[in-house]
Design a protein around this motif. Structure first.
Motif, PDB file in Angstrom:
ATOM      1  N   GLU A 141      56.834  22.356 -21.622  1.00 19.34           N
ATOM      2  CA  GLU A 141      55.794  22.288 -21.433  1.00 19.34           C
ATOM      3  C   GLU A 141      55.172  21.746 -20.208  1.00 19.34           C
ATOM      4  N   LYS A 142      56.344  21.402 -19.452  1.00 20.00           N
ATOM      5  CA  LYS A 142      55.837  20.928 -17.831  1.00 20.00           C
ATOM      6  C   LYS A 142      55.699  22.228 -17.279  1.00 20.00           C
ATOM      7  N   LYS A 143      54.788  21.947 -16.152  1.00 22.38           N
ATOM      8  CA  LYS A 143      54.320  23.035 -15.340  1.00 22.38           C
ATOM      9  C   LYS A 143      55.580  23.859 -14.680  1.00 22.38           C
ATOM     10  N   GLU A 144      55.479  25.213 -14.958  1.00 24.56           N
ATOM     11  CA  GLU A 144      56.471  26.094 -14.666  1.00 24.56           C
ATOM     12  C   GLU A 144      55.955  26.908 -13.128  1.00 24.56           C
ATOM     13  N   GLN A 145      57.029  27.414 -12.729  1.00 26.46           N
ATOM     14  CA  GLN A 145      56.758  27.937 -11.375  1.00 26.46           C
ATOM     15  C   GLN A 145      55.926  29.440 -11.644  1.00 26.46           C
ATOM     16  N   SER A 146      55.098  29.680 -10.630  1.00 28.70           N
ATOM     17  CA  SER A 146      54.154  30.883 -10.650  1.00 28.70           C
ATOM     18  C   SER A 146      55.050  32.179 -10.699  1.00 28.70           C
ATOM     19  N   VAL A 147      54.664  33.044 -11.414  1.00 30.16           N
ATOM     20  CA  VAL A 147      55.209  34.386 -11.377  1.00 30.16           C
ATOM     21  C   VAL A 147      55.391  34.960 -10.123  1.00 30.16           C
ATOM     22  N   TYR A 148      54.373  34.359  -9.040  1.00 24.96           N
ATOM     23  CA  TYR A 148      54.277  35.219  -7.890  1.00 24.96           C
ATOM     24  C   TYR A 148      54.938  34.370  -6.691  1.00 24.96           C
ATOM     25  N   ALA A 149      55.705  33.213  -7.173  1.00 30.12           N
ATOM     26  CA  ALA A 149      56.320  32.482  -6.243  1.00 30.12           C
ATOM     27  C   ALA A 149      57.385  33.171  -5.544  1.00 30.12           C
ATOM     28  N   SER A 150      58.386  33.926  -6.159  1.00 34.61           N
ATOM     29  CA  SER A 150      59.665  34.488  -5.444  1.00 34.61           C
ATOM     30  C   SER A 150      59.770  36.122  -5.581  1.00 34.61           C
ATOM     31  N   ALA A 151      59.591  36.876  -4.474  1.00 32.84           N
ATOM     32  CA  ALA A 151      59.852  38.041  -4.473  1.00 32.84           C
ATOM     33  C   ALA A 151      61.197  38.520  -4.983  1.00 32.84           C
ATOM     34  N   GLU A 152      62.249  37.705  -4.391  1.00 27.46           N
ATOM     35  CA  GLU A 152      63.781  37.926  -4.991  1.00 27.46           C
ATOM     36  C   GLU A 152      63.756  37.853  -6.621  1.00 27.46           C
ATOM     37  N   GLU A 153      62.937  36.893  -7.006  1.00 29.21           N
ATOM     38  CA  GLU A 153      63.012  36.710  -8.700  1.00 29.21           C
ATOM     39  C   GLU A 153      62.329  38.038  -9.129  1.00 29.21           C
ATOM     40  N   LEU A 154      61.248  38.289  -8.804  1.00 28.92           N
ATOM     41  CA  LEU A 154      60.712  39.499  -9.233  1.00 28.92           C
ATOM     42  C   LEU A 154      61.560  40.822  -9.207  1.00 28.92           C
TER      43      LEU A 154
ATOM     44  N   VAL B 165      53.745  42.486  -5.987  1.00 32.14           N
ATOM     45  CA  VAL B 165      52.920  41.562  -6.297  1.00 32.14           C
ATOM     46  C   VAL B 165      52.863  40.183  -5.628  1.00 32.14           C
ATOM     47  N   LYS B 166      53.773  39.614  -5.026  1.00 36.32           N
ATOM     48  CA  LYS B 166      53.822  38.549  -4.401  1.00 36.32           C
ATOM     49  C   LYS B 166      53.106  38.704  -2.924  1.00 36.32           C
ATOM     50  N   LYS B 167      53.353  39.762  -2.228  1.00 32.06           N
ATOM     51  CA  LYS B 167      52.845  40.252  -1.068  1.00 32.06           C
ATOM     52  C   LYS B 167      51.239  40.322  -1.378  1.00 32.06           C
ATOM     53  N   ILE B 168      50.824  40.944  -2.637  1.00 27.78           N
ATOM     54  CA  ILE B 168      49.207  40.918  -2.679  1.00 27.78           C
ATOM     55  C   ILE B 168      48.670  39.701  -3.104  1.00 27.78           C
ATOM     56  N   HIS B 169      49.424  38.865  -3.963  1.00 30.42           N
ATOM     57  CA  HIS B 169      48.862  37.521  -4.166  1.00 30.42           C
ATOM     58  C   HIS B 169      48.815  36.840  -2.916  1.00 30.42           C
ATOM     59  N   ASP B 170      49.655  36.825  -1.885  1.00 23.95           N
ATOM     60  CA  ASP B 170      49.419  36.032  -0.830  1.00 23.95           C
ATOM     61  C   ASP B 170      48.269  36.455   0.037  1.00 23.95           C
ATOM     62  N   ILE B 171      48.124  37.710  -0.040  1.00 23.77           N
ATOM     63  CA  ILE B 171      46.880  38.426   0.697  1.00 23.77           C
ATOM     64  C   ILE B 171      45.720  37.681  -0.279  1.00 23.77           C
ATOM     65  N   LEU B 172      45.610  37.826  -1.667  1.00 23.67           N
ATOM     66  CA  LEU B 172      44.358  37.170  -2.077  1.00 23.67           C
ATOM     67  C   LEU B 172      44.214  35.779  -1.675  1.00 23.67           C
ATOM     68  N   ILE B 173      44.923  35.034  -1.613  1.00 19.63           N
ATOM     69  CA  ILE B 173      44.918  33.530  -1.262  1.00 19.63           C
ATOM     70  C   ILE B 173      44.348  33.626   0.046  1.00 19.63           C
ATOM     71  N   GLU B 174      44.676  34.102   1.023  1.00 19.55           N
ATOM     72  CA  GLU B 174      44.127  34.350   2.471  1.00 19.55           C
ATOM     73  C   GLU B 174      42.809  34.916   2.502  1.00 19.55           C
ATOM     74  N   GLU B 175      42.593  35.794   1.667  1.00 17.63           N
ATOM     75  CA  GLU B 175      40.939  36.336   1.410  1.00 17.63           C
ATOM     76  C   GLU B 175      40.157  35.492   0.965  1.00 17.63           C
ATOM     77  N   ALA B 176      40.655  34.877  -0.078  1.00 17.20           N
ATOM     78  CA  ALA B 176      39.736  33.720  -0.968  1.00 17.20           C
ATOM     79  C   ALA B 176      39.341  32.730  -0.057  1.00 17.20           C
TER      80      ALA B 176
END
Length: 225
Positions: free
Chosen positions: A63-76, A162-173
């Motif tokens: 139940e502890k906070k888990e790592q974001s699915v967007y955290a690692s390109a290698e893991e994806l 999707v990591k690349k895309i999510h990083d762009i979303l963060i910057e655009e936001a």
């Protein structure tokens, strides 16, 4: 005129996927209610004395906070490799059907529809959740579009995009008042009236407006709406 039609088709795809994801998100929230009640009960177990106060952490590890699915390109990419190496697909051409999406919930959820390589008339949904690919579920095929117009080679799509895309979303936001990147990222492919609709997309929720962003297969930003 073609550009207007393209926008209409994209909007239809967005609305269909948004509706299905809202249902999935609601089921997640319903699942979480018992856990929230449990957490409230756990907090009542804090012990105190006249000389000191001791708080006991009884939160379950999962139940502890888990790592974001967007955290690692290698893991994806590793998750994608696990899918492509399932006994059903290993050594075979894998064709994705229409769409796939990523949802950043409890360490990540991925859903993708794939054509059965042994029975091409069948489509199944494969879901990645809690660190593993679950057993597939059958998909009912409906509509007038030909199946061939909805198929796209999985080896032409990289999950790590999707990591690349999510990083762009963060910057655009950062440039949008109250901007919050969506926890969903989608890929859609379909051919309609000789037009090829193939892109990634997601959105940013703002205090005064929402912005939809579209990306090519490699994750390069191509359009904002």
């Amino acid at each position: 005129m073609k550009r207007i039609f393209y926008h209409i088709i994209s909007c239809i795809a967005i609305l269909a996927l948004f509706s299905s994801c809202q249902q999935i998100k609601k089921s997640f929230e319903d699942t979480m209610k018992p856990r929230q009640q449990k957490e409230a009960s756990d907090h009542s177990m804090e012990r105190t004395s006249s000389s000191s106060s001791v708080t006991i952490d009884v939160t379950d590890p999962d139940e502890k906070k888990e790592q974001s699915v967007y955290a690692s390109a290698e893991e994806l990419d590793k998750i994608q490799a696990e899918l492509m190496n399932l006994p059903k697909f290993k050594g075979k051409k894998i064709m994705m059907h229409q769409d796939l999406y990523f949802f950043d919930f409890q360490g990540g959820r991925i859903s993708i529809k794939i054509q059965d390589p042994d029975k091409p008339e069948n489509i199944d949904t494969y879901t990645y959740s809690k660190g593993m690919w679950l057993d597939p579920t059958p998909v009912k095929i409906s509509g007038n579009l030909k199946m061939v117009d909805l198929l796209y080679p999985l080896d032409k799509v990289k999950f790590s995009t999707v990591k690349k895309i999510h990083d762009i979303l963060i910057e655009e936001a950062k440039d949008i008042e109250g901007g919050t990147p969506s926890d969903h990222v989608y890929f859609v492919h379909m051919k309609v009236a000789n037009m090829d609709v193939t892109h990634w997309y997601s959105s940013i929720s703002g205090a005064r407006k929402d912005v939809y962003l579209y990306f090519d297969v490699d994750g390069n930003l191509t359009e904002r709406r």
